[in-house]
Design a protein around this motif. Sequence first.
Motif, PDB file in Angstrom:
ATOM      1  N   MET A  71       0.827  -1.202   0.000  1.00 35.07           N
ATOM      2  CA  MET A  71       0.000   0.000   0.000  1.00 35.07           C
ATOM      3  C   MET A  71       0.864   1.257   0.000  1.00 35.07           C
ATOM      4  SD  MET A  71      -3.215   1.077   2.326  1.00 35.07           S
ATOM      5  CE  MET A  71      -3.990   2.660   2.126  1.00 35.07           C
ATOM      6  N   ARG A  72       1.856   1.295   0.878  1.00 36.12           N
ATOM      7  CA  ARG A  72       2.737   2.464   0.959  1.00 36.12           C
ATOM      8  C   ARG A  72       3.381   2.763  -0.397  1.00 36.12           C
ATOM      9  NH1 ARG A  72       4.057  -0.473   5.869  1.00 36.12           N
ATOM     10  NH2 ARG A  72       3.327   0.747   7.666  1.00 36.12           N
ATOM     11  N   SER A  73       3.721   1.724  -1.150  1.00 31.98           N
ATOM     12  CA  SER A  73       4.413   1.911  -2.426  1.00 31.98           C
ATOM     13  C   SER A  73       3.535   2.533  -3.502  1.00 31.98           C
ATOM     14  CB  SER A  73       4.966   0.571  -2.927  1.00 31.98           C
ATOM     15  OG  SER A  73       3.944  -0.242  -3.475  1.00 31.98           O
ATOM     16  N   LEU A  74       2.227   2.564  -3.288  1.00 34.87           N
ATOM     17  CA  LEU A  74       1.315   3.144  -4.271  1.00 34.87           C
ATOM     18  C   LEU A  74       1.218   4.663  -4.153  1.00 34.87           C
ATOM     19  CD1 LEU A  74      -1.670   0.630  -3.906  1.00 34.87           C
ATOM     20  CD2 LEU A  74       0.238   0.532  -5.553  1.00 34.87           C
ATOM     21  N   PHE A  75       1.515   5.195  -2.967  1.00 33.25           N
ATOM     22  CA  PHE A  75       1.251   6.600  -2.663  1.00 33.25           C
ATOM     23  C   PHE A  75       2.495   7.475  -2.762  1.00 33.25           C
ATOM     24  CE2 PHE A  75      -2.312   4.438  -0.870  1.00 33.25           C
ATOM     25  CZ  PHE A  75      -3.361   5.340  -0.919  1.00 33.25           C
ATOM     26  N   VAL A  76       2.306   8.673  -3.307  1.00 35.43           N
ATOM     27  CA  VAL A  76       3.358   9.679  -3.335  1.00 35.43           C
ATOM     28  C   VAL A  76       3.576  10.182  -1.901  1.00 35.43           C
ATOM     29  CG1 VAL A  76       1.854  11.682  -3.735  1.00 35.43           C
ATOM     30  CG2 VAL A  76       4.139  11.674  -4.686  1.00 35.43           C
ATOM     31  N   PRO A  77       4.791  10.570  -1.528  1.00 33.67           N
ATOM     32  CA  PRO A  77       4.996  11.125  -0.185  1.00 33.67           C
ATOM     33  C   PRO A  77       4.074  12.327   0.047  1.00 33.67           C
ATOM     34  CG  PRO A  77       7.101  10.701  -1.239  1.00 33.67           C
ATOM     35  CD  PRO A  77       6.040  10.499  -2.299  1.00 33.67           C
ATOM     36  N   GLY A  78       3.479  12.367   1.220  1.00 41.43           N
ATOM     37  CA  GLY A  78       2.559  13.456   1.553  1.00 41.43           C
ATOM     38  C   GLY A  78       1.133  13.196   1.114  1.00 41.43           C
ATOM     39  N   ALA A  79       0.863  12.026   0.543  1.00 40.80           N
ATOM     40  CA  ALA A  79      -0.486  11.696   0.074  1.00 40.80           C
ATOM     41  C   ALA A  79      -1.481  11.733   1.232  1.00 40.80           C
ATOM     42  CB  ALA A  79      -0.490  10.312  -0.566  1.00 40.80           C
ATOM     43  N   ARG A  80      -2.742  11.916   0.895  1.00 41.82           N
ATOM     44  CA  ARG A  80      -3.801  11.983   1.898  1.00 41.82           C
ATOM     45  C   ARG A  80      -4.940  11.034   1.557  1.00 41.82           C
ATOM     46  NH1 ARG A  80      -0.582  13.560   4.709  1.00 41.82           N
ATOM     47  NH2 ARG A  80      -0.228  15.631   5.543  1.00 41.82           N
ATOM     48  N   LEU A  81      -5.527  10.460   2.604  1.00 37.73           N
ATOM     49  CA  LEU A  81      -6.756   9.683   2.519  1.00 37.73           C
ATOM     50  C   LEU A  81      -7.771  10.438   3.359  1.00 37.73           C
ATOM     51  CD1 LEU A  81      -4.218   7.334   2.866  1.00 37.73           C
ATOM     52  CD2 LEU A  81      -6.127   6.107   1.871  1.00 37.73           C
ATOM     53  N   ILE A  82      -8.904  10.795   2.749  1.00 40.64           N
ATOM     54  CA  ILE A  82      -9.827  11.735   3.385  1.00 40.64           C
ATOM     55  C   ILE A  82     -11.269  11.215   3.335  1.00 40.64           C
ATOM     56  CG2 ILE A  82     -10.628  14.138   3.408  1.00 40.64           C
ATOM     57  CD1 ILE A  82      -8.120  14.753   1.598  1.00 40.64           C
ATOM     58  N   PRO A  83     -11.756  10.639   4.428  1.00 40.89           N
ATOM     59  CA  PRO A  83     -13.171  10.258   4.460  1.00 40.89           C
ATOM     60  C   PRO A  83     -14.043  11.451   4.872  1.00 40.89           C
ATOM     61  CG  PRO A  83     -12.063   9.454   6.426  1.00 40.89           C
ATOM     62  CD  PRO A  83     -11.007  10.112   5.572  1.00 40.89           C
ATOM     63  N   ALA A  84     -15.198  11.552   4.239  1.00 38.01           N
ATOM     64  CA  ALA A  84     -16.217  12.511   4.680  1.00 38.01           C
ATOM     65  C   ALA A  84     -16.983  11.841   5.816  1.00 38.01           C
ATOM     66  CB  ALA A  84     -17.144  12.861   3.532  1.00 38.01           C
ATOM     67  N   ILE A  85     -17.142  12.547   6.923  1.00 37.69           N
ATOM     68  CA  ILE A  85     -17.780  11.998   8.128  1.00 37.69           C
ATOM     69  C   ILE A  85     -19.126  12.688   8.335  1.00 37.69           C
ATOM     70  CG2 ILE A  85     -17.517  11.579  10.607  1.00 37.69           C
ATOM     71  CD1 ILE A  85     -15.274  10.307   8.896  1.00 37.69           C
ATOM     72  N   TYR A  86     -20.191  11.883   8.425  1.00 39.01           N
ATOM     73  CA  TYR A  86     -21.538  12.404   8.678  1.00 39.01           C
ATOM     74  C   TYR A  86     -22.086  11.715   9.912  1.00 39.01           C
ATOM     75  CZ  TYR A  86     -21.378  14.344   3.983  1.00 39.01           C
ATOM     76  OH  TYR A  86     -21.031  15.056   2.864  1.00 39.01           O
ATOM     77  N   ARG A  87     -22.196  12.467  10.988  1.00 38.83           N
ATOM     78  CA  ARG A  87     -22.777  11.936  12.217  1.00 38.83           C
ATOM     79  C   ARG A  87     -24.110  12.652  12.452  1.00 38.83           C
ATOM     80  NH1 ARG A  87     -17.111  11.977  14.271  1.00 38.83           N
ATOM     81  NH2 ARG A  87     -16.499   9.786  14.226  1.00 38.83           N
ATOM     82  N   PRO A  88     -25.105  11.930  12.934  1.00 38.26           N
ATOM     83  CA  PRO A  88     -26.417  12.559  13.129  1.00 38.26           C
ATOM     84  C   PRO A  88     -26.395  13.731  14.107  1.00 38.26           C
ATOM     85  CG  PRO A  88     -26.543  10.173  13.460  1.00 38.26           C
ATOM     86  CD  PRO A  88     -25.102  10.508  13.265  1.00 38.26           C
ATOM     87  N   ASP A  89     -25.470  13.696  15.066  1.00 40.47           N
ATOM     88  CA  ASP A  89     -25.457  14.710  16.114  1.00 40.47           C
ATOM     89  C   ASP A  89     -24.450  15.832  15.873  1.00 40.47           C
ATOM     90  OD1 ASP A  89     -23.282  13.037  16.340  1.00 40.47           O
ATOM     91  OD2 ASP A  89     -23.240  13.103  18.531  1.00 40.47           O
ATOM     92  N   SER A  90     -23.878  15.907  14.651  1.00 40.00           N
ATOM     93  CA  SER A  90     -22.868  16.942  14.426  1.00 40.00           C
ATOM     94  C   SER A  90     -22.853  17.396  12.967  1.00 40.00           C
ATOM     95  CB  SER A  90     -21.479  16.434  14.821  1.00 40.00           C
ATOM     96  OG  SER A  90     -21.098  15.356  13.986  1.00 40.00           O
ATOM     97  N   VAL A  91     -22.093  18.418  12.735  1.00 37.49           N
ATOM     98  CA  VAL A  91     -21.920  18.946  11.389  1.00 37.49           C
ATOM     99  C   VAL A  91     -20.988  18.005  10.619  1.00 37.49           C
ATOM    100  CG1 VAL A  91     -20.992  20.911  10.096  1.00 37.49           C
ATOM    101  CG2 VAL A  91     -22.219  21.297  12.242  1.00 37.49           C
ATOM    102  N   ALA A  92     -21.228  17.862   9.327  1.00 39.34           N
ATOM    103  CA  ALA A  92     -20.355  17.029   8.503  1.00 39.34           C
ATOM    104  C   ALA A  92     -18.925  17.544   8.580  1.00 39.34           C
ATOM    105  CB  ALA A  92     -20.840  17.054   7.063  1.00 39.34           C
ATOM    106  N   SER A  93     -17.969  16.607   8.500  1.00 36.25           N
ATOM    107  CA  SER A  93     -16.570  17.000   8.593  1.00 36.25           C
ATOM    108  C   SER A  93     -15.715  16.071   7.738  1.00 36.25           C
ATOM    109  CB  SER A  93     -16.101  16.963  10.047  1.00 36.25           C
ATOM    110  OG  SER A  93     -16.187  15.641  10.557  1.00 36.25           O
ATOM    111  N   LEU A  94     -14.446  16.409   7.641  1.00 30.99           N
ATOM    112  CA  LEU A  94     -13.477  15.582   6.933  1.00 30.99           C
ATOM    113  C   LEU A  94     -12.421  15.107   7.923  1.00 30.99           C
ATOM    114  CD1 LEU A  94     -12.870  17.810   3.778  1.00 30.99           C
ATOM    115  CD2 LEU A  94     -14.375  15.826   3.976  1.00 30.99           C
ATOM    116  N   ARG A  95     -11.945  13.902   7.726  1.00 29.76           N
ATOM    117  CA  ARG A  95     -10.818  13.400   8.522  1.00 29.76           C
ATOM    118  C   ARG A  95      -9.631  13.294   7.575  1.00 29.76           C
ATOM    119  NH1 ARG A  95     -12.700   8.792  11.435  1.00 29.76           N
ATOM    120  NH2 ARG A  95     -13.296  10.297  12.990  1.00 29.76           N
ATOM    121  N   MET A  96      -8.585  14.040   7.859  1.00 24.77           N
ATOM    122  CA  MET A  96      -7.401  14.081   7.003  1.00 24.77           C
ATOM    123  C   MET A  96      -6.366  13.093   7.548  1.00 24.77           C
ATOM    124  SD  MET A  96      -8.341  16.520   4.949  1.00 24.77           S
ATOM    125  CE  MET A  96      -6.983  17.355   4.178  1.00 24.77           C
TER     126      MET A  96
END
Length: 193
Positions: A71-96
């Motif tokens: 997996m590490r070999s696929l990504f450029v240094p500094g790459a990011r994986l970013i899920p969009a988070i939607y919880r019923p009790d909060s504002v939508a957010s991103l996890r970087m």
Amino acid sequence: MRKLVLTLTLVTIGVVPCFSRPAHAQTVDSTSRLAARTPRAEDVASQEAIVAALYDVISGPAGQRRNWDRMRSLFVPGARLIPAIYRPDSVASLRMLDVEQYISRAGPGLESSGFFEKEIARRTERYGGMTHVFSTYESRRASADPVPFARGINSIQLFFDGRRWWVVTVFWEGERPVNPIPASYLKSPAAGK
């Protein structure tokens, strides 16, 4: 006078030389750090191959260790994986997450519960060495499960450096009852269109 002192201070501590480095030098420096993580040639030979490797490397039955170096070999240094988070009790957010954070946070769950994710449709745009892949996915706990437990779309940014493909970013959003995947993203466009 204060401006001159500030300028001299910045030059003295090396801030100005840092900003004046050519972009090409920064790219070469960051890419060269991956020498220890040689990818499988077949994983990085094409856009299709690197996307397939990305899905393959996180998939496997419960109890199976994933090949995190692959997996590490696929990504450029500094790459990011970013899920969009939607919880019923909060504002939508991103996890970087960087690759190591993704591995440490998601890895144990993927390995203990079993996880199979596959692409079911794709839209691709390319300009020069830059490619954007809009990849619709389905997730299952076992490869034979008749119904996925989750679906969503991965927005994958790829880069071709003239020798190989790199994953730069994976930004994804899971399907929710209030936001179903449109039918147009459940099938790939016909080839040549």
